[in-house]
Enzyme design. Structure first.
Site, PDB file in Angstrom:
ATOM      1  N   SER A  10      -8.871   3.890  -7.798  1.00 49.94           N
ATOM      2  CA  SER A  10      -8.066   5.039  -8.126  1.00 49.94           C
ATOM      3  C   SER A  10      -6.641   4.554  -8.403  1.00 49.94           C
ATOM      4  CB  SER A  10      -7.922   5.705  -6.608  1.00 49.94           C
ATOM      5  OG  SER A  10      -7.543   4.807  -5.418  1.00 49.94           O
ATOM      6  N   TYR A  48     -13.295   7.960  -8.585  1.00 47.65           N
ATOM      7  CA  TYR A  48     -12.238   8.230  -7.814  1.00 47.65           C
ATOM      8  C   TYR A  48     -11.344   8.975  -7.911  1.00 47.65           C
ATOM      9  CZ  TYR A  48     -14.270   3.354  -7.265  1.00 47.65           C
ATOM     10  OH  TYR A  48     -15.233   2.334  -6.950  1.00 47.65           O
ATOM     11  N   LYS A 105      -2.520  -4.724  -2.329  1.00 43.70           N
ATOM     12  CA  LYS A 105      -1.892  -5.130  -1.111  1.00 43.70           C
ATOM     13  C   LYS A 105      -2.742  -5.623  -0.103  1.00 43.70           C
ATOM     14  CE  LYS A 105       1.042  -1.173  -1.884  1.00 43.70           C
ATOM     15  NZ  LYS A 105       1.308   0.285  -1.655  1.00 43.70           N
ATOM     16  N   SER A 138       2.780   5.241  -2.160  1.00 38.86           N
ATOM     17  CA  SER A 138       2.250   5.608  -3.431  1.00 38.86           C
ATOM     18  C   SER A 138       0.903   5.872  -3.172  1.00 38.86           C
ATOM     19  CB  SER A 138       2.493   4.799  -4.477  1.00 38.86           C
ATOM     20  OG  SER A 138       2.241   3.393  -4.434  1.00 38.86           O
ATOM     21  N   LYS A 191       1.180  -3.168   6.490  1.00 39.35           N
ATOM     22  CA  LYS A 191       1.256  -1.871   6.949  1.00 39.35           C
ATOM     23  C   LYS A 191      -0.042  -1.408   7.178  1.00 39.35           C
ATOM     24  CE  LYS A 191       0.651  -0.419   2.803  1.00 39.35           C
ATOM     25  NZ  LYS A 191      -0.554   0.808   2.118  1.00 39.35           N
ATOM     26  N   ASP A 244       6.404   2.801   3.055  1.00 38.01           N
ATOM     27  CA  ASP A 244       4.925   2.400   2.762  1.00 38.01           C
ATOM     28  C   ASP A 244       4.449   2.553   4.141  1.00 38.01           C
ATOM     29  OD1 ASP A 244       2.782   2.266   1.158  1.00 38.01           O
ATOM     30  OD2 ASP A 244       2.905   0.276   0.889  1.00 38.01           O
ATOM     31  N   THR A 248       1.321   5.388   5.205  1.00 39.13           N
ATOM     32  CA  THR A 248       0.305   4.727   5.342  1.00 39.13           C
ATOM     33  C   THR A 248      -0.335   5.490   6.726  1.00 39.13           C
ATOM     34  OG1 THR A 248       0.514   3.149   3.753  1.00 39.13           O
ATOM     35  CG2 THR A 248      -1.367   3.184   4.954  1.00 39.13           C
ATOM     36  N   ARG A 255      -6.526   5.517   3.539  1.00 40.23           N
ATOM     37  CA  ARG A 255      -7.801   5.161   3.894  1.00 40.23           C
ATOM     38  C   ARG A 255      -8.001   4.208   5.135  1.00 40.23           C
ATOM     39  NH1 ARG A 255      -7.819   3.997  -1.982  1.00 40.23           N
ATOM     40  NH2 ARG A 255      -7.205   1.775  -1.285  1.00 40.23           N
ATOM     41  N   ASN A 256      -6.895   3.509   5.509  1.00 34.86           N
ATOM     42  CA  ASN A 256      -6.576   2.734   6.630  1.00 34.86           C
ATOM     43  C   ASN A 256      -6.400   3.414   7.834  1.00 34.86           C
ATOM     44  OD1 ASN A 256      -6.474  -0.136   5.663  1.00 34.86           O
ATOM     45  ND2 ASN A 256      -5.010   0.676   4.030  1.00 34.86           N
ATOM     46  N   GLU A 281      -7.676  -1.970   2.801  1.00 36.45           N
ATOM     47  CA  GLU A 281      -7.420  -3.395   2.705  1.00 36.45           C
ATOM     48  C   GLU A 281      -6.947  -3.945   4.151  1.00 36.45           C
ATOM     49  OE1 GLU A 281      -7.515  -5.704   0.371  1.00 36.45           O
ATOM     50  OE2 GLU A 281      -6.720  -4.930  -1.427  1.00 36.45           O
TER      51      GLU A 281
END
Length: 335
Positions: A10, A48, A105, A138, A191, A244, A248, A255-256, A281
């Site tokens: 993505s 994606y 990341k 982002s 992060k 960031d 997040t 996703r995290n 990640e």
């Protein structure tokens, strides 16, 4: 100008769409033939970024040599754990004297190298001055939809960051340059671990107070470790740090945070990851964070709890209790 993006997930696809504004052609490399064909015929990444149109200047390929031929800027957008393997296959075809920008990341588990360090470890010395990193708040879907986005591009050589900045500048995408390559990367990687913790608090129904505390104390952890590794602490209050981190830890597209929420609801990590199309990640980075804490002696209590939950099966509620009942300290002291 011709650009290349290695990694058709993505974020890689979204950044290719941004790069296409200032490039005559952008070659996007991906592993999946079906996804590559859809990008070329439908101008859409159906896997994606379904429903988001891509520039006709973006052309996808499964051939690394084709993707990199004649490129004047290379963006590396593979997941951090796959970067070394892909780079080993790509380095024969990498153009010389052009920016090599990593957007992954993460921190490699085995070596504890950041992504720019990994690039320097894999590539001949003549490539090293051209290595850069892009990081900041982002989400890929918003980036692909050309919603306003602001990031940081860091390189040890100012001219490289400035070249990247110019190539990516659009009316909806803005970047600031930096020479703090260490700080930008530690902010971007750690992060994700803190976002898992924030998601767990949300999944447990602990409220806004808890989330704010995790973000604030999480930033303190990130800053302590980054500064120990040579970063400027001011970097961590900027886009690639606080910016960031807030995104997040709070955004619905994170996703995290999603992984953390599901853990907080009692689901097992393998089941959560099995249901996800893309990599979170923070799961792998939690191990790197824990190992870095042991190696440097820098206390990372939130990262430590995420590690124990992810890798040792610790109960999320127990982890919160352990954090809350730690030895009382001054806020500005370490740990």
């Amino acid at each position: 100008m011709r650009g290349s993006v290695i990694g058709a997930g993505s974020f890689g696809t979204a950044l290719a769409n941004v790069l296409a504004v200032n490039c005559e052609e952008v070659r996007l490399w991906g592993r999946e033939p079906g996804a590559v064909e859809a990008i070329n015929t439908r101008h859409e990444n159906v896997t994606y970024l379904k429903g988001i149109p891509l520039s006709e200047r973006v052309r996808a390929t499964t051939d690394l040599e084709e993707a990199l031929a004649g490129s004047e800027m290379v963006v590396l957008a593979t997941p951090s754990h796959a970067t070394r393997e892909v780079l080993a296959r790509a380095k024969t075809f990498l153009p010389k004297g052009v920016p090599l920008v990593t957007v992954s990341k993460g921190i490699e588990n085995e070596t504890l190298l950041t992504m720019t360090e990994l690039l320097e470890d894999c590539l001949p010395e003549e490539f090293h001055p051209y290595v850069a990193v892009l990081s900041g708040p982002s989400f890929a879907k918003e980036l692909a939809r050309r919603m306003p986005t602001v990031v940081t591009i860091a390189s040890h050589w100012d001219k490289v960051a400035q070249r990247c900045q110019k190539a990516l500048q659009t009316d909806t995408f803005r970047s600031y340059t930096s020479t703090d390559v260490v700080g930008v990367q530690y902010g971007g990687a750690l992060k994700n671990v803190i976002a898992i913790a924030a998601g767990m608090a949300d999944g447990l129904g602990m409220g806004h107070n808890a989330r704010a505390a995790i973000i604030t104390r999480g930033l303190a952890e990130i800053t302590r470790l980054a500064v120990r590794k040579g970063a400027n602490p001011l970097t961590l209050s900027g886009l690639s740090g606080m910016g960031d981190l807030v995104l997040t830890c709070t955004g619905e597209l994170s996703r995290n945070r999603h992984v953390g929420m599901e853990l907080g609801k009692g689901r097992k990590l393998p089941d959560i990851l099995a249901d996800m199309k893309e990599v979170a990640e923070g799961v792998k980075t939690a191990k790197s964070a824990r190992d870095l804490s042991l190696k440097t002696g820098v206390e990372l209590p939130i990262c430590q709890q995420v590690y124990e939950i992810a890798y040792e099966g610790k109960n999320a509620k127990t982890a919160v209790v352990d954090l809350m009942t730690r030895q009382p300290k001054s806020e500005l002291s370490g740990g």
